[in-house]
Design a protein around this motif. Sequence first.
Motif, short mmCIF file in Angstrom:
data_model
loop_
_atom_site.label_atom_id
_atom_site.label_comp_id
_atom_site.label_asym_id
_atom_site.label_seq_id
_atom_site.Cartn_x
_atom_site.Cartn_y
_atom_site.Cartn_z
N LEU A 1 0.80 -1.22 0.00
CA LEU A 1 0.00 0.00 0.00
C LEU A 1 0.83 1.28 0.00
O LEU A 1 0.60 2.17 -0.82
N ILE A 2 1.78 1.39 0.93
CA ILE A 2 2.45 2.70 1.10
C ILE A 2 3.96 2.65 1.16
O ILE A 2 4.60 3.69 1.01
N ASN A 3 4.55 1.48 1.42
CA ASN A 3 5.96 1.49 1.79
C ASN A 3 6.91 1.98 0.71
O ASN A 3 7.88 2.68 0.99
N VAL A 4 6.64 1.61 -0.55
CA VAL A 4 7.53 2.08 -1.63
C VAL A 4 7.48 3.61 -1.72
O VAL A 4 8.51 4.28 -1.81
N ASP A 5 6.27 4.17 -1.68
CA ASP A 5 6.14 5.63 -1.73
C ASP A 5 6.72 6.27 -0.48
O ASP A 5 7.33 7.34 -0.55
N LEU A 6 6.53 5.63 0.68
CA LEU A 6 7.05 6.17 1.92
C LEU A 6 8.57 6.29 1.87
O LEU A 6 9.14 7.33 2.21
N ILE A 7 9.21 5.22 1.44
CA ILE A 7 10.68 5.22 1.37
C ILE A 7 11.16 6.21 0.31
O ILE A 7 12.12 6.96 0.52
N THR A 8 10.51 6.22 -0.85
CA THR A 8 10.91 7.11 -1.93
C THR A 8 10.82 8.57 -1.51
O THR A 8 11.75 9.37 -1.71
N GLU A 9 9.70 8.95 -0.89
CA GLU A 9 9.51 10.34 -0.50
C GLU A 9 10.45 10.73 0.64
O GLU A 9 11.01 11.84 0.64
N PHE A 10 10.64 9.84 1.60
CA PHE A 10 11.53 10.15 2.71
C PHE A 10 12.96 10.34 2.19
O PHE A 10 13.66 11.28 2.60
N ARG A 11 13.38 9.47 1.31
CA ARG A 11 14.75 9.55 0.78
C ARG A 11 14.96 10.83 -0.03
O ARG A 11 16.03 11.44 0.03
N ALA A 12 13.93 11.24 -0.76
CA ALA A 12 14.05 12.46 -1.54
C ALA A 12 14.16 13.69 -0.64
O ALA A 12 14.88 14.64 -0.95
N LEU A 13 13.46 13.67 0.50
CA LEU A 13 13.47 14.81 1.41
C LEU A 13 14.68 14.81 2.33
O LEU A 13 15.23 15.88 2.65
N THR A 59 9.36 11.51 13.47
CA THR A 59 8.21 12.39 13.24
C THR A 59 7.97 12.59 11.76
O THR A 59 6.82 12.59 11.29
N ALA A 60 9.04 12.73 11.00
CA ALA A 60 8.91 12.90 9.56
C ALA A 60 8.32 11.66 8.91
O ALA A 60 7.45 11.76 8.02
N VAL A 61 8.75 10.47 9.35
CA VAL A 61 8.20 9.23 8.80
C VAL A 61 6.71 9.12 9.12
O VAL A 61 5.90 8.76 8.26
N VAL A 62 6.36 9.43 10.36
CA VAL A 62 4.95 9.38 10.77
C VAL A 62 4.11 10.31 9.91
O VAL A 62 3.02 9.94 9.43
N ASN A 63 4.59 11.52 9.70
CA ASN A 63 3.82 12.49 8.90
C ASN A 63 3.66 12.03 7.46
O ASN A 63 2.58 12.18 6.86
N LEU A 64 4.71 11.47 6.88
CA LEU A 64 4.62 10.97 5.51
C LEU A 64 3.66 9.78 5.43
O LEU A 64 2.84 9.69 4.50
N ALA A 65 3.76 8.86 6.40
CA ALA A 65 2.88 7.70 6.40
C ALA A 65 1.42 8.12 6.57
O ALA A 65 0.52 7.57 5.92
N ARG A 66 1.18 9.10 7.43
CA ARG A 66 -0.18 9.59 7.63
C ARG A 66 -0.75 10.16 6.32
O ARG A 66 -1.90 9.89 5.95
N ALA A 67 0.07 10.94 5.61
CA ALA A 67 -0.39 11.53 4.36
C ALA A 67 -0.68 10.46 3.31
O ALA A 67 -1.68 10.54 2.58
N LEU A 68 0.18 9.45 3.23
CA LEU A 68 -0.02 8.38 2.24
C LEU A 68 -1.27 7.56 2.57
O LEU A 68 -2.03 7.19 1.67
N LEU A 69 -1.47 7.25 3.84
CA LEU A 69 -2.66 6.49 4.22
C LEU A 69 -3.93 7.28 3.97
O LEU A 69 -4.95 6.73 3.53
N SER A 70 -3.88 8.58 4.24
CA SER A 70 -5.09 9.39 4.05
C SER A 70 -5.48 9.50 2.58
O SER A 70 -6.63 9.80 2.27
N ALA A 71 -4.53 9.24 1.68
CA ALA A 71 -4.82 9.29 0.25
C ALA A 71 -5.46 8.01 -0.26
O ALA A 71 -5.96 7.96 -1.39
N ILE A 72 -5.46 6.93 0.55
CA ILE A 72 -6.07 5.67 0.15
C ILE A 72 -7.57 5.73 0.48
O ILE A 72 -7.94 6.06 1.61
N PRO A 73 -8.43 5.44 -0.47
CA PRO A 73 -9.87 5.49 -0.18
C PRO A 73 -10.24 4.58 0.98
O PRO A 73 -9.78 3.43 1.06
#
Length: 310
Positions: free
Chosen positions: A109-121, A290-304
């Motif tokens: 669901l989210i881990n690939v995007d989570l890692i990609t976005e965290f690494r970019a930031l 905290t940054a990981v939590v915030n990214l994960a929250r945003a990714l989960l909220s985007a899932i219907p």
Amino acid sequence: MAGPSITLQQLSYFLAAVEHGSLSAAAEANFIAQPSLSEQIRRLERALGVSLFTRTNRKLILTEAARILVPYAERTLAAAQEAAAAVDPVRNLTGGSVSFGTFSSSHDLINVDLITEFRALYPGVSLRIEELNSVQVAEAVRSGDLEAGVVALPVDDRGLQVSPVVWRSEARYYTAASDRAAGPIGIGAIAEACLILPEARWGDMDPTRLQLNARAQAAGHTIRPAIEVESYAVALELARRGVGDTIASPPVVETLGFTHGLHGASLDPPLIEQYGFVWRRNAVLSPAATAVVNLARALLSAIPGPAPTV
């Protein structure tokens, strides 16, 4: 035996007084009132049991104790500054590391995007993601092996702080036989079905199974899966081949590509899975966590999430 209680502030004010030659000039240089600075130096003298200055009308005269103290105070403050500088990368997210746990189906669901976005930031921060059952995530956070995690609720919250629910998903019944998915599935039908359930290792400790078993028990039934596997992908493939039926959330089914060949139906009443973050009770999350939590929250909220009930 404990030594005297000396603070960095006291040493800093002491050195300022030495440098400027008067308490008023030292107080002005530190942007504080002279009585406040004088009180801190008196506390330092009481802690050390010696006088540091001979006070005259014109200037401060250092005592022998003060002359001995000066180099030690300078080294102590320099060491404190070095210590603060050493953790700058962690505070500024330019270095350090973070470990984070995610529930088992999150890799779909989210881990690939989570890692990609965290690494970019934060390219300078090392990231360790462990994909585990929610029971394992909670235990790893409790033991300190992980700093935080996102889990399906409920979990054993001993020693843990649990956030409010951040995402909801409906667990649905999936089968290759369209007639078995013609309407909502009651717990009695689930108890009688040839059921394939993932999370074999954790079985009845899995949060979704906890909900299923509670419903079954309340209705006088028992859930006994015919087949248990670890992954949702295997359970869904077996269901598509007609080996049995399974239970999964639509986002997982869609991400894994099982929208064709399987028919889904809600449970009666709908079974809603809830997810939240966990971290050790009374702990303060690091900036990276905290940054990981915030990214994960945003990714989960985007899932219907589940459709509202009417």
